[in-house]
Design an enzyme around this catalytic site. Structure first.
Site, PDB file in Angstrom:
ATOM      1  N   GLU A   1     -39.582 -41.438 -11.390  1.00  0.00           N
ATOM      2  CA  GLU A   1     -38.603 -42.048 -10.491  1.00  0.00           C
ATOM      3  C   GLU A   1     -37.752 -43.021 -11.294  1.00  0.00           C
ATOM      4  O   GLU A   1     -38.278 -43.869 -12.025  1.00  0.00           O
ATOM      5  CB  GLU A   1     -39.342 -42.777  -9.356  1.00  0.00           C
ATOM      6  CG  GLU A   1     -38.401 -43.395  -8.355  1.00  0.00           C
ATOM      7  CD  GLU A   1     -39.079 -43.681  -7.017  1.00  0.00           C
ATOM      8  OE1 GLU A   1     -40.127 -43.068  -6.702  1.00  0.00           O
ATOM      9  OE2 GLU A   1     -38.548 -44.533  -6.274  1.00  0.00           O
TER      10      GLU A   1
ATOM     11  N   ASN B   1     -44.694 -46.184  -6.012  1.00  0.00           N
ATOM     12  CA  ASN B   1     -44.730 -45.310  -4.840  1.00  0.00           C
ATOM     13  C   ASN B   1     -45.886 -44.354  -5.123  1.00  0.00           C
ATOM     14  O   ASN B   1     -45.703 -43.252  -5.621  1.00  0.00           O
ATOM     15  CB  ASN B   1     -43.406 -44.562  -4.672  1.00  0.00           C
ATOM     16  CG  ASN B   1     -42.272 -45.504  -4.293  1.00  0.00           C
ATOM     17  OD1 ASN B   1     -42.499 -46.551  -3.686  1.00  0.00           O
ATOM     18  ND2 ASN B   1     -41.053 -45.144  -4.645  1.00  0.00           N
TER      19      ASN B   1
ATOM     20  N   GLU C   1     -40.306 -50.173   1.671  1.00  0.00           N
ATOM     21  CA  GLU C   1     -39.670 -48.859   1.565  1.00  0.00           C
ATOM     22  C   GLU C   1     -40.615 -47.734   1.984  1.00  0.00           C
ATOM     23  O   GLU C   1     -40.729 -46.711   1.312  1.00  0.00           O
ATOM     24  CB  GLU C   1     -39.134 -48.629   0.144  1.00  0.00           C
ATOM     25  CG  GLU C   1     -38.083 -49.649  -0.253  1.00  0.00           C
ATOM     26  CD  GLU C   1     -37.432 -49.398  -1.600  1.00  0.00           C
ATOM     27  OE1 GLU C   1     -38.087 -48.814  -2.481  1.00  0.00           O
ATOM     28  OE2 GLU C   1     -36.268 -49.796  -1.760  1.00  0.00           O
TER      29      GLU C   1
ATOM     30  N   ARG D   1     -46.719 -56.743  -5.407  1.00  0.00           N
ATOM     31  CA  ARG D   1     -45.256 -56.874  -5.492  1.00  0.00           C
ATOM     32  C   ARG D   1     -44.655 -57.593  -4.286  1.00  0.00           C
ATOM     33  O   ARG D   1     -45.073 -57.377  -3.141  1.00  0.00           O
ATOM     34  CB  ARG D   1     -44.610 -55.499  -5.628  1.00  0.00           C
ATOM     35  CG  ARG D   1     -44.983 -54.815  -6.915  1.00  0.00           C
ATOM     36  CD  ARG D   1     -44.382 -53.439  -6.975  1.00  0.00           C
ATOM     37  NE  ARG D   1     -43.084 -53.401  -7.606  1.00  0.00           N
ATOM     38  CZ  ARG D   1     -42.040 -52.716  -7.130  1.00  0.00           C
ATOM     39  NH1 ARG D   1     -42.114 -52.076  -5.985  1.00  0.00           N
ATOM     40  NH2 ARG D   1     -40.919 -52.683  -7.808  1.00  0.00           N
TER      41      ARG D   1
ATOM     42  N   ARG E   1     -31.016 -59.039   3.568  1.00  0.00           N
ATOM     43  CA  ARG E   1     -32.120 -58.489   2.770  1.00  0.00           C
ATOM     44  C   ARG E   1     -32.493 -59.428   1.628  1.00  0.00           C
ATOM     45  O   ARG E   1     -33.666 -59.510   1.249  1.00  0.00           O
ATOM     46  CB  ARG E   1     -31.686 -57.113   2.244  1.00  0.00           C
ATOM     47  CG  ARG E   1     -32.730 -56.454   1.396  1.00  0.00           C
ATOM     48  CD  ARG E   1     -32.325 -55.046   1.047  1.00  0.00           C
ATOM     49  NE  ARG E   1     -32.784 -54.711  -0.292  1.00  0.00           N
ATOM     50  CZ  ARG E   1     -32.512 -53.585  -0.926  1.00  0.00           C
ATOM     51  NH1 ARG E   1     -31.760 -52.662  -0.357  1.00  0.00           N
ATOM     52  NH2 ARG E   1     -32.973 -53.363  -2.125  1.00  0.00           N
TER      53      ARG E   1
ATOM     54  N   LYS F   1     -39.286 -59.326  -8.551  1.00  0.00           N
ATOM     55  CA  LYS F   1     -38.149 -58.812  -9.325  1.00  0.00           C
ATOM     56  C   LYS F   1     -37.261 -59.969  -9.758  1.00  0.00           C
ATOM     57  O   LYS F   1     -37.213 -61.007  -9.096  1.00  0.00           O
ATOM     58  CB  LYS F   1     -37.342 -57.814  -8.499  1.00  0.00           C
ATOM     59  CG  LYS F   1     -38.039 -56.474  -8.329  1.00  0.00           C
ATOM     60  CD  LYS F   1     -37.128 -55.430  -7.696  1.00  0.00           C
ATOM     61  CE  LYS F   1     -37.876 -54.108  -7.550  1.00  0.00           C
ATOM     62  NZ  LYS F   1     -37.065 -53.023  -6.969  1.00  0.00           N
TER      63      LYS F   1
ATOM     64  N   ASP G   1     -32.166 -55.999  -6.108  1.00  0.00           N
ATOM     65  CA  ASP G   1     -32.840 -54.867  -6.753  1.00  0.00           C
ATOM     66  C   ASP G   1     -32.258 -54.533  -8.117  1.00  0.00           C
ATOM     67  O   ASP G   1     -31.598 -53.510  -8.254  1.00  0.00           O
ATOM     68  CB  ASP G   1     -32.747 -53.635  -5.830  1.00  0.00           C
ATOM     69  CG  ASP G   1     -33.608 -52.487  -6.315  1.00  0.00           C
ATOM     70  OD1 ASP G   1     -34.477 -52.724  -7.174  1.00  0.00           O
ATOM     71  OD2 ASP G   1     -33.411 -51.358  -5.834  1.00  0.00           O
TER      72      ASP G   1
ATOM     73  N   GLU H   1     -40.775 -59.266 -12.790  1.00  0.00           N
ATOM     74  CA  GLU H   1     -40.586 -57.817 -12.928  1.00  0.00           C
ATOM     75  C   GLU H   1     -39.135 -57.570 -13.343  1.00  0.00           C
ATOM     76  O   GLU H   1     -38.206 -57.841 -12.582  1.00  0.00           O
ATOM     77  CB  GLU H   1     -40.889 -57.095 -11.609  1.00  0.00           C
ATOM     78  CG  GLU H   1     -40.690 -55.589 -11.708  1.00  0.00           C
ATOM     79  CD  GLU H   1     -41.102 -54.826 -10.441  1.00  0.00           C
ATOM     80  OE1 GLU H   1     -41.873 -55.379  -9.619  1.00  0.00           O
ATOM     81  OE2 GLU H   1     -40.634 -53.694 -10.267  1.00  0.00           O
TER      82      GLU H   1
ATOM     83  N   GLU I   1     -31.467 -48.052 -13.966  1.00  0.00           N
ATOM     84  CA  GLU I   1     -31.099 -47.429 -12.694  1.00  0.00           C
ATOM     85  C   GLU I   1     -29.684 -47.805 -12.276  1.00  0.00           C
ATOM     86  O   GLU I   1     -28.955 -46.982 -11.717  1.00  0.00           O
ATOM     87  CB  GLU I   1     -32.115 -47.873 -11.627  1.00  0.00           C
ATOM     88  CG  GLU I   1     -31.831 -47.348 -10.243  1.00  0.00           C
ATOM     89  CD  GLU I   1     -32.874 -47.799  -9.221  1.00  0.00           C
ATOM     90  OE1 GLU I   1     -33.867 -48.453  -9.609  1.00  0.00           O
ATOM     91  OE2 GLU I   1     -32.686 -47.494  -8.029  1.00  0.00           O
TER      92      GLU I   1
HETATM   93  C1  GCV Z   1     -40.152 -47.283  -7.026  1.00  0.00           C
HETATM   94  C2  GCV Z   1     -35.522 -49.443  -5.792  1.00  0.00           C
HETATM   95  C3  GCV Z   1     -35.516 -48.094  -6.450  1.00  0.00           C
HETATM   96  C4  GCV Z   1     -36.729 -47.291  -6.029  1.00  0.00           C
HETATM   97  C5  GCV Z   1     -37.976 -48.096  -6.403  1.00  0.00           C
HETATM   98  C6  GCV Z   1     -37.910 -49.445  -5.692  1.00  0.00           C
HETATM   99  C7  GCV Z   1     -39.072 -50.335  -6.042  1.00  0.00           C
HETATM  100  O1  GCV Z   1     -35.349 -49.338  -4.431  1.00  0.00           O
HETATM  101  O2  GCV Z   1     -34.330 -47.410  -6.107  1.00  0.00           O
HETATM  102  O3  GCV Z   1     -36.710 -46.057  -6.688  1.00  0.00           O
HETATM  103  O4  GCV Z   1     -39.141 -47.407  -6.042  1.00  0.00           O
HETATM  104  O5  GCV Z   1     -36.719 -50.109  -6.073  1.00  0.00           O
HETATM  105  O6  GCV Z   1     -38.898 -51.162  -6.916  1.00  0.00           O
HETATM  106  O7  GCV Z   1     -40.126 -50.211  -5.452  1.00  0.00           O
END
Ligand code: GCV
Length: 734
Positions: free
Chosen positions: A199, A242, A323, A356, A368, A392, A397, A419, A425
């Site tokens: 991912e 995930n 998510e 997390r 958010r 994070k 994000d 993090e 990305e």
């Molecule tokens: C692993 C963002 C990314 C997702 C990721 C998420 C996270 O939303 O697009 O792919 O999922 O962050 O950090 O959990």
């Protein structure tokens, strides 16, 4: 210089002949221009190419004798690496010996593993297991370089430091280096699925070859461990947050144990992402409620099972109630209830939980950016000692630029770990050159002001601000099965920079770029200067051409590839671009002031005061915190709309400059790597232009403003950009 002599020994005169021979050999090689044989990037920064230095004479003799034990697996790995590095760097293998008997010796070990080191009486206090010293000394009458530590792993880290000195052409004379990591847990988070899909991965498949494990241990695992150890990374979470619960089944645990066996000699622990609902999926329970005794017992038994196979297992990383992932809130419990239940299962074995804080709810109407703080601050002090809350770097994000996350400093009774995202990305995947060192540095140096000036984010995560013993940092890995590991040669620098800053969050990203460039490409100043110049400008270029001035979350839906400032609708507002930029006829930006979503109030008063005031807010974050009219006056003298277009153009120009700088290096970089970087820069230039044109077309359709004088109109109508599709974009969520 420290001297060690045996009682009654006269220090012997240096063995002139040997030293001269070493000098000649080292000097000639140092001065020689390395042949530009084709390289594919597999060796990373551990190429051990002979260093070119301006003045070989100032570098003293090379290393003629290596005194390094090989009794433990870590010692053996250290010795192998030193032999490999020293031989490649000088062209001659040093002579191995049990004790120092020659000049120009390298003595490595601990007081326990080497009596010569024990007798040196070096002060190793406060270095812990992982710290080390590198000293120039006279040992039994011989000029010696000593790498000493309390534990084998510290010696390994010191050995890599010494090799780095040699690779970057530093003199070995009069060394007195003392190093210890500022953070304890320094881990990569692989977002790797069990079918090897990654991912947000832009460098091929997962490196974990589950099908062939445990029978086949791909040599790549060892090289992965070497690379990580060379920069002090001491752990890896092998699977995606995930998470698939199957990774906790015996079939996978056997494979995980095999990987752990390869990583162990390099000081790396394995961790796993744990799916909170695993007791139901693989345990046959009807619930995963953390207060249910059967659930607790299941996790305890699972932890026992894991530790019987992997005695030094690191622990779990958990994405819960985020998510769509399961979590304790499914049962009306808190994040602390969930984390503590897992922490209790791991505690008897010394494991930790990294829980997390990347949470936001689709049912919450609030901004958010505020949600993680709202959920976690009330839980401060309620987590077990072996829990780290993983935050994070910014509140949304991993955007090209975000303010630091307001949780840093806001949970004084809970250790928070950083993090960062190494995989890009939101910074152009692997084809765009964007060195993330400056991004990491910007965040780590940001001042939270929670205990007055000097309360940097680095000091929050290193535990010094609030007195925490457990500390950590994670980087979402950019590593895959591509031959060059990271998808592009320059993306290796982001892995490298993460590791170096994890070891010492005060390092400068520029110094790291210099170090990396010297090892990865060349010590030739004619290479180092332009390459470092490109790297240092690159992140800001991406900010400029994807959306400057604090704009964020403007990318295409789902795949996150390319521009999508028009993205709206869909399952939830806070997955759209229009939610974040809020552009309308009158202006643009997200009002997070006290008059708006009030996200500013989550920061300490001095910071909140700055962010709340449009005049004081740094322009880099203007539209993150403020909704301002299109003609808002900017410090440049331009109005906002013109400034925005100016920055889009500036970003494209910066890519053009990087291309020109790189093309000037033709002949100074091996052809294979030069060609790929050149091709990727061409892609980047096209895509920077695409980002600029699509974004200008879109925002002009909203602002209704004319383009500033000299700005080129986008070559296509907005509709064209909106209808583009990218079924090939890698890394999307499945
Ligand atoms: C692993 C963002 C990314 C997702 C990721 C998420 C996270 O939303 O697009 O792919 O999922 O962050 O950090 O959990």
């Amino acid at each position: 210089m420290l001297t060690l002599t045996h009682a009654g020994d006269d220090p012997r005169p240096p063995r002139i002949a040997r030293t001269v021979a070493a000098l000649v050999c080292w000097g000639v090689l140092l001065a020689a221009m390395p042949a530009l044989h084709a390289e594919d990037g597999y060796e990373l920064w551990l190429r051990y190419a002979p260093a070119v230095v301006a003045d070989p004479d100032s570098h003293g003799p090379g290393i003629a004798q290596l005194v390094a034990g090989s009794e433990s697996p870590v010692q053996a790995a250290t010795r192998r690496e030193l032999l490999r590095g020293l031989q490649a760097l000088s062209g001659v293998a040093p002579v191995g010996a049990d004790t120092v008997t020659e000049d120009a010796a390298l003595l490595v070990g601990t007081p326990a593993s080497s009596s010569q080191i024990a007798r040196l009486g070096l002060d190793l206090e406060g270095l812990g297991r992982e710290g080390y010293r590198i000293r120039s000394a006279i040992v039994d009458g011989h000029a010696t370089t000593v790498v000493a530590a309390n534990d084998d792993i510290g010696v390994l880290y010191g050995a890599f430091h010494l090799l780095r000195l040699l690779q970057t052409g530093q003199p070995l004379a009069d060394l007195d280096i003392r190093e210890a990591p500022r953070l304890q847990v320094r881990v990569l988070n692989h977002w790797d699925d069990l079918d090897r899909y990654v991912e947000r991965g832009y460098s091929g498949q997962s490196i974990w070859d589950w099908h062939r494990l445990p029978g086949w241990l791909d040599p790549r695992y060892t090289d992965y461990a070497r690379a990580n150890a060379s920069i002090g990374i001491n752990g890896a979470v092998l699977n995606n947050v995930n998470a698939n619960a199957d990774v906790l089944t015996p079939m996978y645990l056997e494979k995980v144990a095999a990987i752990a066996g390869v990583l162990r000699p390099y000081g790396m622990k394995v961790y796993l992402s744990a799916r909170f609902s695993a007791p139901m999926q693989i345990g046959g329970l009807a619930t995963a409620d953390p207060v249910d005794p059967a659930v607790q017992a299941w996790w305890r038994a699972k932890a026992d099972e894991i530790y019987s196979a992997i005695p030094d297992f690191g622990g779990f990383l958990v994405k819960a109630n985020s998510e769509g992932q399961p979590g304790p809130q499914d049962y009306g419990r808190s994040h602390a209830d969930g984390a503590n239940m897992l922490a209790d299962a791991l505690a008897p074995h010394g494991g930790i939980v990294m829980w997390r804080a990347f949470v936001y709810s689709d049912e919450e109407p609030v901004d958010r950016a505020r949600q993680a703080y709202n959920e976690f601050v009330p839980l401060d002090g309620r987590f077990r000692d072996n829990v780290l809350v993983q935050v994070k770097n910014g509140p949304i994000d991993f955007q090209p630029r975000e303010p630091f996350h307001p949780l840093f400093g806001a949970m004084p009774r809970t250790p928070l770990m950083m993090e960062f995202q190494i995989t890009k990305e939101y910074l152009g995947f692997s084809t765009h050159l964007a060195y993330t060192g400056p991004l990491y540095e910007e965040v780590l140096r940001a001042d939270t002001h929670v205990q007055g000036p000097g309360s940097s984010v680095a000091r929050v995560i290193d535990g010094s601000l609030h007195g925490h013993a457990l500390t950590g940092i994670a980087g979402v890995a950019n590593i895959g099965s591509d031959r060059n590991w990271s998808g592009s040669h320059f993306d290796q620098a982001n892995w490298y920079a993460f590791g170096r800053l994890a070891w010492n969050p005060e390092l400068s990203s520029r110094d790291i770029a210099v170090e990396w460039t010297r090892m990865t490409f060349s010590n030739d100043a004619a290479v180092v200067e332009p390459v470092v110049g490109m790297m240092m400008a690159s992140r800001e270029a991406v900010v400029d051409y994807t959306g400057a001035l604090g704009l964020h979350h403007l990318m295409g839906r789902g795949h996150h590839y390319g521009p999508g400032p028009w993205v709206d609708g869909g399952p939830r507002a806070d997955w759209t671009s229009v939610y974040f930029h809020r552009a309308d006829r009158n202006g643009i930006g997200f009002d997070r002031t006290r008059r708006g979503s009030d996200a500013v109030s989550q920061y300490a008063a001095p910071v909140a005061g700055v962010f709340d005031d449009v005049a004081q807010t740094p322009e880099e974050l203007l539209l993150w915190f403020h909704h301002v009219p299109w003609d808002h006056p900017m410090r440049s003298g331009r109005r906002l709309w013109d400034e925005l277009v100016f920055r889009y153009d500036r970003g494209v120009d910066a890519v053009r400059d990087m291309r020109a700088a790189w093309s000037g290096l033709d002949g100074r970089i091996d052809a294979g790597r030069h060609a790929q970087v050149a091709a990727f820069l061409a892609i980047q230039q096209d895509e920077a232009q695409w980002w600029r044109d699509a974004s200008v077309a879109y925002f002009q359709s909203i602002s209704g403003m004319p383009l500033p004088a000299g700005a080129a109109p986008p070559p296509h109508a907005l509709e064209h950009y909106k209808t583009l599709e990218f079924p090939h974009a890698p890394g999307d969520t499945k």
